[in-house]
Motif scaffolding. Structure first.
Motif, PDB file in Angstrom:
ATOM      1  N   ASP A  53       0.814  -1.215   0.000  1.00 32.84           N
ATOM      2  CA  ASP A  53       0.000   0.000   0.000  1.00 32.84           C
ATOM      3  C   ASP A  53       0.851   1.270   0.000  1.00 32.84           C
ATOM      4  O   ASP A  53       0.461   2.281  -0.558  1.00 32.84           O
ATOM      5  N   TYR A  54       2.011   1.219   0.653  1.00 33.43           N
ATOM      6  CA  TYR A  54       2.910   2.377   0.634  1.00 33.43           C
ATOM      7  C   TYR A  54       3.897   2.295  -0.527  1.00 33.43           C
ATOM      8  O   TYR A  54       4.581   3.276  -0.820  1.00 33.43           O
ATOM      9  N   TYR A 113       5.988  -1.149  13.169  1.00 32.94           N
ATOM     10  CA  TYR A 113       4.994  -2.103  13.688  1.00 32.94           C
ATOM     11  C   TYR A 113       5.509  -3.532  13.516  1.00 32.94           C
ATOM     12  O   TYR A 113       5.425  -4.354  14.429  1.00 32.94           O
ATOM     13  N   PHE A 125       2.862  -7.379   2.336  1.00 31.81           N
ATOM     14  CA  PHE A 125       1.535  -7.246   2.952  1.00 31.81           C
ATOM     15  C   PHE A 125       0.767  -6.065   2.383  1.00 31.81           C
ATOM     16  O   PHE A 125       1.332  -5.120   1.828  1.00 31.81           O
ATOM     17  N   GLY A 183      -3.581  -4.191   2.876  1.00 30.63           N
ATOM     18  CA  GLY A 183      -4.820  -4.289   3.645  1.00 30.63           C
ATOM     19  C   GLY A 183      -5.902  -3.357   3.149  1.00 30.63           C
ATOM     20  O   GLY A 183      -5.680  -2.548   2.250  1.00 30.63           O
ATOM     21  N   PRO A 197      -9.385   1.122   6.659  1.00 36.74           N
ATOM     22  CA  PRO A 197      -9.007   2.524   6.502  1.00 36.74           C
ATOM     23  C   PRO A 197      -8.126   2.977   7.681  1.00 36.74           C
ATOM     24  O   PRO A 197      -8.427   2.657   8.827  1.00 36.74           O
ATOM     25  N   LEU A 198      -7.051   3.692   7.366  1.00 37.60           N
ATOM     26  CA  LEU A 198      -6.104   4.093   8.413  1.00 37.60           C
ATOM     27  C   LEU A 198      -6.685   5.210   9.275  1.00 37.60           C
ATOM     28  O   LEU A 198      -7.233   6.170   8.755  1.00 37.60           O
ATOM     29  N   GLY A 199      -6.556   5.059  10.563  1.00 36.48           N
ATOM     30  CA  GLY A 199      -6.935   6.136  11.473  1.00 36.48           C
ATOM     31  C   GLY A 199      -8.420   6.438  11.509  1.00 36.48           C
ATOM     32  O   GLY A 199      -8.825   7.505  11.963  1.00 36.48           O
ATOM     33  N   ALA A 200      -9.257   5.519  11.063  1.00 40.08           N
ATOM     34  CA  ALA A 200     -10.704   5.776  11.055  1.00 40.08           C
ATOM     35  C   ALA A 200     -11.383   5.188  12.299  1.00 40.08           C
ATOM     36  O   ALA A 200     -12.590   5.285  12.462  1.00 40.08           O
ATOM     37  N   SER A 252      -8.966   0.312  13.749  1.00 44.52           N
ATOM     38  CA  SER A 252      -7.743  -0.334  14.212  1.00 44.52           C
ATOM     39  C   SER A 252      -6.970  -1.110  13.141  1.00 44.52           C
ATOM     40  O   SER A 252      -6.740  -2.312  13.242  1.00 44.52           O
ATOM     41  N   SER A 263      -3.925  -0.674  12.801  1.00 51.51           N
ATOM     42  CA  SER A 263      -2.628  -1.007  13.418  1.00 51.51           C
ATOM     43  C   SER A 263      -2.694  -2.364  14.125  1.00 51.51           C
ATOM     44  O   SER A 263      -1.758  -3.163  14.021  1.00 51.51           O
ATOM     45  N   LEU A 274      -2.539  -5.102  11.607  1.00 53.31           N
ATOM     46  CA  LEU A 274      -1.165  -5.272  11.134  1.00 53.31           C
ATOM     47  C   LEU A 274      -0.328  -6.083  12.137  1.00 53.31           C
ATOM     48  O   LEU A 274       0.343  -7.066  11.781  1.00 53.31           O
TER      49      LEU A 274
END
Ligand code: ADP
Ligand code: MG
Length: 378
Positions: free
Chosen positions: A69-70, A91, A113, A115, A118-121, A124, A126, A129
């Motif tokens: 994703d990054y 992480y 990996f 996913g 949604p980040l920070g919504a 969780s 994190s 992960l």
């Protein structure tokens, strides 16, 4: 292409052959908010959004990990001094370190990996992960780490490598989640029990206000202190287990603010118990009523709501949505909604249009289905 297919394709392109594939989930919390630090209950479930990872031992001593994703690659050793610089890699590194600190061996491995949490919504990502890697490493290297310890490893990763002082709920739900079930976790004893959650004819949907209000002072700590003061007045360690009549008995000796905070917490424990009974009977209308009551308690007594969340909650009520409340600590983030199929589209359309015309942006919509937690899938 599914996420699983995409990580597989990347894995074979970057490394040779294939490894084992694991998945772990994000989570929702149906009810039980601001209860954890009061020794009370939370009611999470794993969702159908998560992190997928393919991994294989590489025979060396380093981890070689690619975040699809990054679009970033990280390579690191397993010693404390090898801490990587990018935040996502911390992480993964943290999970390895926390496993090693507990006396298990983590050898070198390759991983890809990706996913869809949604980040920070507030769902969780994190924990998903940490749990995907924790579960995967445990299985791949046959370490024999019990599930509960895996959850603690995820939590310790947040504390020690990511600067997030979180509780245990997220990692716990991500590891122990089970399709068709929510879990009532006792934050005092860490005991848990599954409750059936298969609301046929209803959907669970989150509306993310995409706002996060920055507040002056430390509103969370102030609320915690209120709870501690009242618990002390009642001669208890926690508010957990106190009744409304206990609270009334000390009302004259505490501030109006402390009284309201404690009234919310004590009420929330009762609501959780009511939800347990209702779930066992498949009575989702009662579950929904409790969700609205929680929202009102968070708004009027605990005072952690905000205009945008109240707007979404009122809209749910107007549209005949069965249950709706703030999910998470408050001051922004999501509402969680239990919605009958028949009103779902009307609700989402109205929420999108009227929220956007008032606040200048539409809320984000996340449909969720209660699903299995960490597992091997290939
Ligand atoms: P959340 O509330 O979703 O858990 P956090 O801020 O606690 O939000 O965690 C988000 C962080 O987790 C991201 O900044 C990133 O480092 C990591 N993360 C989550 N999902 C992914 C993903 N799909 N790929 C890479 N990193 C991820
Ligand atoms: Mg998080």
């Amino acid at each position: 292409m599914t996420i699983k297919d995409r990580i597989s394709e990347k894995f074979s392109a970057l490394f040779s052959g294939h490894g084992a594939i694991y998945m772990s989930a994000g989570r929702i919390n149906l009810i039980g908010e601001h209860t954890d630090y009061n020794g009370g209950f939370v009611f999470p479930g794993a969702i159908d959004k998560g992190i997928w990872v393919e991994m294989k031992p590489n025979g060396g001593k380093s981890a070689r990990v690619y975040s699809l994703d990054y679009g970033e690659y990280a390579e690191f050793g397993m010693d404390e001094k090898d801490k990587p610089s990018s935040s996502w890699a911390r992480y993964v590194f943290g999970v390895c370190r926390e496993i090693i600190k507990r006396g298990y061996d983590v050898c070198g491995f390759d991983a890809v990996f990706s996913g869809d949490v949604p980040l920070g919504a507030g769902l969780s990502s994190s924990a998903a992960l940490e749990s995907a890697f924790g579960f995967g490493l445990n299985d791949m290297f046959s370490l024999g780490i019990p599930g509960f310890e895996l959850a603690l490893i995820g939590q310790a990763t947040e504390h020690n490598y990511c600067g997030v002082n979180c509780g245990i709920m997220d990692q716990f739900a991500s590891i122990f989640g089970k399709a068709g079930n929510l879990m009532r976790l006792d934050c005092m004893t860490l005991e848990y029990e599954y409750y059936p959650f298969a609301p046929e004819g209803y959907r669970l949907v989150l509306l993310d206000s995409v706002v996060k209000h920055e507040l002056v002072g430390s509103p969370y700590n102030r609320r915690r202190e209120s709870c501690e003061r009242v618990a002390e007045k009642l001669g208890r360690k926690f508010l957990r287990g106190a009744s409304m009549s206990d609270l009334e008995a000390v009302r004259a000796d505490i501030s109006e603010e402390d009284y309201k905070r404690a009234r919310y917490v004590i009420g929330e424990e009762k609501r959780v118990m009511t939800v347990c009974d209702a779930l066992q009977k498949g009575d989702y209308e009662t579950v929904g009523r409790m969700m609205y009551e929680t929202h009102r308690g968070m708004r009027d007594d605990y005072e952690v709501s905000c205009e945008e969340l109240d707007f979404l909650n009122n809209l749910a009520l107007d549209c005949g949505v069965t249950g709706s409340r703030i999910m998470g600590g408050g001051f922004g983030g999501c509402t969680i909604n239990l919605v009958r199929e028949g009103v779902y589209h009307d609700f989402i359309d109205k929420a999108t249009v009227s929220f956007a015309s008032r606040y200048g942006h539409a809320p984000k919509v996340y449909d969720v289905v209660i699903s299995d937690g960490a597992r091997r899938i290939g």
